[in-house]
Design a protein around this motif. Structure first.
Motif, PDB file in Angstrom:
ATOM      1  N   ALA A   1      13.795 -38.300 -26.931  1.00  0.00           N
ATOM      2  CA  ALA A   1      14.144 -38.714 -25.571  1.00  0.00           C
ATOM      3  C   ALA A   1      12.923 -39.252 -24.830  1.00  0.00           C
ATOM      4  O   ALA A   1      12.997 -40.283 -24.151  1.00  0.00           O
ATOM      5  N   VAL A   2      11.794 -38.577 -24.976  1.00  0.00           N
ATOM      6  CA  VAL A   2      10.565 -39.056 -24.322  1.00  0.00           C
ATOM      7  C   VAL A   2      10.153 -40.408 -24.897  1.00  0.00           C
ATOM      8  O   VAL A   2       9.687 -41.297 -24.173  1.00  0.00           O
ATOM      9  N   ALA A   3      10.330 -40.597 -26.200  1.00  0.00           N
ATOM     10  CA  ALA A   3       9.997 -41.886 -26.807  1.00  0.00           C
ATOM     11  C   ALA A   3      10.836 -43.005 -26.201  1.00  0.00           C
ATOM     12  O   ALA A   3      10.316 -44.097 -25.904  1.00  0.00           O
ATOM     13  N   PHE A   4      12.122 -42.774 -25.992  1.00  0.00           N
ATOM     14  CA  PHE A   4      12.949 -43.789 -25.343  1.00  0.00           C
ATOM     15  C   PHE A   4      12.492 -44.023 -23.901  1.00  0.00           C
ATOM     16  O   PHE A   4      12.473 -45.164 -23.423  1.00  0.00           O
ATOM     17  N   GLU A   5      12.121 -42.963 -23.211  1.00  0.00           N
ATOM     18  CA  GLU A   5      11.592 -43.126 -21.852  1.00  0.00           C
ATOM     19  C   GLU A   5      10.346 -44.001 -21.843  1.00  0.00           C
ATOM     20  O   GLU A   5      10.094 -44.736 -20.879  1.00  0.00           O
TER      21      GLU A   5
ATOM     22  N   GLU B   1       2.633 -35.347 -26.616  1.00  0.00           N
ATOM     23  CA  GLU B   1       1.899 -36.453 -27.222  1.00  0.00           C
ATOM     24  C   GLU B   1       2.621 -37.780 -26.986  1.00  0.00           C
ATOM     25  O   GLU B   1       2.002 -38.797 -26.672  1.00  0.00           O
ATOM     26  N   MET B   2       3.936 -37.760 -27.105  1.00  0.00           N
ATOM     27  CA  MET B   2       4.705 -38.987 -26.929  1.00  0.00           C
ATOM     28  C   MET B   2       4.670 -39.476 -25.487  1.00  0.00           C
ATOM     29  O   MET B   2       4.832 -40.676 -25.223  1.00  0.00           O
ATOM     30  N   SER B   3       4.425 -38.592 -24.542  1.00  0.00           N
ATOM     31  CA  SER B   3       4.520 -38.952 -23.130  1.00  0.00           C
ATOM     32  C   SER B   3       3.440 -39.927 -22.675  1.00  0.00           C
ATOM     33  O   SER B   3       3.563 -40.505 -21.592  1.00  0.00           O
ATOM     34  N   THR B   4       2.411 -40.113 -23.461  1.00  0.00           N
ATOM     35  CA  THR B   4       1.367 -41.086 -23.099  1.00  0.00           C
ATOM     36  C   THR B   4       1.336 -42.275 -24.060  1.00  0.00           C
ATOM     37  O   THR B   4       0.468 -43.137 -23.942  1.00  0.00           O
ATOM     38  N   ALA B   5       2.285 -42.332 -24.996  1.00  0.00           N
ATOM     39  CA  ALA B   5       2.311 -43.423 -25.975  1.00  0.00           C
ATOM     40  C   ALA B   5       2.828 -44.707 -25.335  1.00  0.00           C
ATOM     41  O   ALA B   5       3.709 -44.679 -24.480  1.00  0.00           O
ATOM     42  N   GLN B   6       2.274 -45.833 -25.762  1.00  0.00           N
ATOM     43  CA  GLN B   6       2.734 -47.143 -25.309  1.00  0.00           C
ATOM     44  C   GLN B   6       3.722 -47.670 -26.344  1.00  0.00           C
ATOM     45  O   GLN B   6       3.333 -48.130 -27.415  1.00  0.00           O
ATOM     46  N   LEU B   7       5.008 -47.601 -26.014  1.00  0.00           N
ATOM     47  CA  LEU B   7       6.045 -47.867 -27.005  1.00  0.00           C
ATOM     48  C   LEU B   7       6.960 -49.011 -26.635  1.00  0.00           C
ATOM     49  O   LEU B   7       7.987 -49.215 -27.282  1.00  0.00           O
ATOM     50  N   ASP B   8       6.627 -49.798 -25.636  1.00  0.00           N
ATOM     51  CA  ASP B   8       7.526 -50.860 -25.180  1.00  0.00           C
ATOM     52  C   ASP B   8       7.924 -51.770 -26.332  1.00  0.00           C
ATOM     53  O   ASP B   8       7.087 -52.429 -26.957  1.00  0.00           O
ATOM     54  N   GLY B   9       9.232 -51.769 -26.623  1.00  0.00           N
ATOM     55  CA  GLY B   9       9.764 -52.648 -27.656  1.00  0.00           C
ATOM     56  C   GLY B   9       9.513 -52.204 -29.079  1.00  0.00           C
ATOM     57  O   GLY B   9       9.909 -52.907 -30.016  1.00  0.00           O
ATOM     58  N   ARG B  10       8.894 -51.038 -29.290  1.00  0.00           N
ATOM     59  CA  ARG B  10       8.577 -50.590 -30.648  1.00  0.00           C
ATOM     60  C   ARG B  10       9.761 -49.858 -31.275  1.00  0.00           C
ATOM     61  O   ARG B  10      10.588 -49.263 -30.596  1.00  0.00           O
ATOM     62  N   SER B  11       9.796 -49.897 -32.592  1.00  0.00           N
ATOM     63  CA  SER B  11      10.734 -49.083 -33.363  1.00  0.00           C
ATOM     64  C   SER B  11       9.987 -47.912 -33.964  1.00  0.00           C
ATOM     65  O   SER B  11       8.834 -48.054 -34.402  1.00  0.00           O
ATOM     66  N   LEU B  12      10.627 -46.755 -33.987  1.00  0.00           N
ATOM     67  CA  LEU B  12      10.025 -45.546 -34.539  1.00  0.00           C
ATOM     68  C   LEU B  12      10.830 -45.061 -35.728  1.00  0.00           C
ATOM     69  O   LEU B  12      12.021 -45.341 -35.855  1.00  0.00           O
ATOM     70  N   ILE B  13      10.162 -44.339 -36.587  1.00  0.00           N
ATOM     71  CA  ILE B  13      10.791 -43.589 -37.667  1.00  0.00           C
ATOM     72  C   ILE B  13      10.436 -42.131 -37.426  1.00  0.00           C
ATOM     73  O   ILE B  13       9.259 -41.801 -37.261  1.00  0.00           O
ATOM     74  N   GLN B  14      11.427 -41.268 -37.386  1.00  0.00           N
ATOM     75  CA  GLN B  14      11.197 -39.852 -37.109  1.00  0.00           C
ATOM     76  C   GLN B  14      11.720 -39.013 -38.264  1.00  0.00           C
ATOM     77  O   GLN B  14      12.839 -39.220 -38.746  1.00  0.00           O
ATOM     78  N   ALA B  15      10.896 -38.072 -38.711  1.00  0.00           N
ATOM     79  CA  ALA B  15      11.295 -37.156 -39.783  1.00  0.00           C
ATOM     80  C   ALA B  15      10.868 -35.756 -39.391  1.00  0.00           C
ATOM     81  O   ALA B  15       9.674 -35.508 -39.167  1.00  0.00           O
ATOM     82  N   THR B  16      11.833 -34.841 -39.289  1.00  0.00           N
ATOM     83  CA  THR B  16      11.533 -33.466 -38.897  1.00  0.00           C
ATOM     84  C   THR B  16      12.298 -32.491 -39.785  1.00  0.00           C
ATOM     85  O   THR B  16      13.262 -32.856 -40.457  1.00  0.00           O
ATOM     86  N   THR B  17      11.898 -31.241 -39.718  1.00  0.00           N
ATOM     87  CA  THR B  17      12.479 -30.216 -40.584  1.00  0.00           C
ATOM     88  C   THR B  17      13.943 -29.969 -40.279  1.00  0.00           C
ATOM     89  O   THR B  17      14.753 -29.774 -41.193  1.00  0.00           O
ATOM     90  N   ASN B  18      14.316 -29.978 -39.004  1.00  0.00           N
ATOM     91  CA  ASN B  18      15.671 -29.608 -38.620  1.00  0.00           C
ATOM     92  C   ASN B  18      16.464 -30.755 -37.994  1.00  0.00           C
ATOM     93  O   ASN B  18      17.534 -31.108 -38.480  1.00  0.00           O
TER      94      ASN B  18
END
Length: 226
Positions: A29-33, A80-97
């Motif tokens: 959610a923060v990444a989308f923000e 950590e994500m709250s200060t990332a500059q992500l405008d227009g970027r695509s992410l790949i997320q992999a987590t345990t759960n």
């Protein structure tokens, strides 16, 4: 309309909501923000790595045993994500759960990812798009926060207004459980949640649902404002 754990059989044709409060879907959610356009949720770290080999411009986010792998761009941390500059970027997320939970839903009417941060928007999206469809809520963790978030969402879908304070208290209880569960590990293997908790507890900060599209080897999340 059930609230279930990760090992439950998930029926076809229902609205399925996958819940991970600490921390996968709070981080998402923060990444989308922060401007992310799409998040490819991989069921394992190795599939996440393979997706990045195929999509070199994507950033790789997540954890193994709670900790950021050395070759990932970001950990599974909303702080950590709250200060990332992500405008227009695509992410790949992999987590345990959390991202693994999304992969367990082969034929839903709709598939969504939720944390406390976007729980109200998720209820509104379901009410607007699939009001008459049965739903199942999957808690990806065993600690208090995911189950409390599921009950909170279930109450919203049922038309009631549950107290936010109870959900926040359960998230804090869940964080304490996480800490106790890892207390005997070497310090280098413990996860410090102190900076992430305020993001996890920020109920309804994000005014969008995170809607999943099932693809060959992952689920692609996009933001649906509501």
């Amino acid at each position: 309309m059930p609230i279930v754990g990760m090992n439950a059989q998930i029926p076809s044709g229902e609205v399925v909501v996958v819940i991970d409060v600490i921390r996968a879907f709070t981080t998402a959610a923060v990444a989308f923000e922060r401007g992310a356009m799409e998040i490819a949720c991989a069921p394992t770290a190795d599939i996440g790595r393979e997706l990045r080999r195929q999509h070199r411009d994507s950033l790789l986010v997540g954890e193994t045993n709670g900790l950021k792998p050395a070759d990932f761009d970001f950990g599974n941390s909303p702080f950590e994500m709250s200060t990332a500059q992500l405008d227009g970027r695509s992410l790949i997320q992999a987590t345990t759960n959390g991202t693994l939970g999304l992969a367990r839903c082969p034929d839903p009417a709709a598939l969504l990812a939720v944390s406390a941060r976007n729980v109200g928007a998720t209820a509104r999206w379901i009410a607007s798009n699939h009001a008459d469809v049965p739903w199942t809520l999957i808690c990806t963790g065993r600690t208090a926060e995911d189950w409390a978030c599921a009950r909170y969402l279930g109450d919203l879908l049922g038309g009631s207004t549950p107290p936010r304070a109870d959900l926040v208290a359960a998230i804090m209880d869940g964080a304490a459980e996480h800490t106790r569960n890892r207390a005997q590990l070497p310090e280098s293997e413990r996860v410090d949640l102190s900076e992430d908790l305020r993001f996890c507890c920020d109920v309804d900060r994000s005014e969008f649902a995170m809607v999943g599209e099932i693809r060959k080897d992952h689920v692609a999340l996009t933001m649906a404002p509501c």
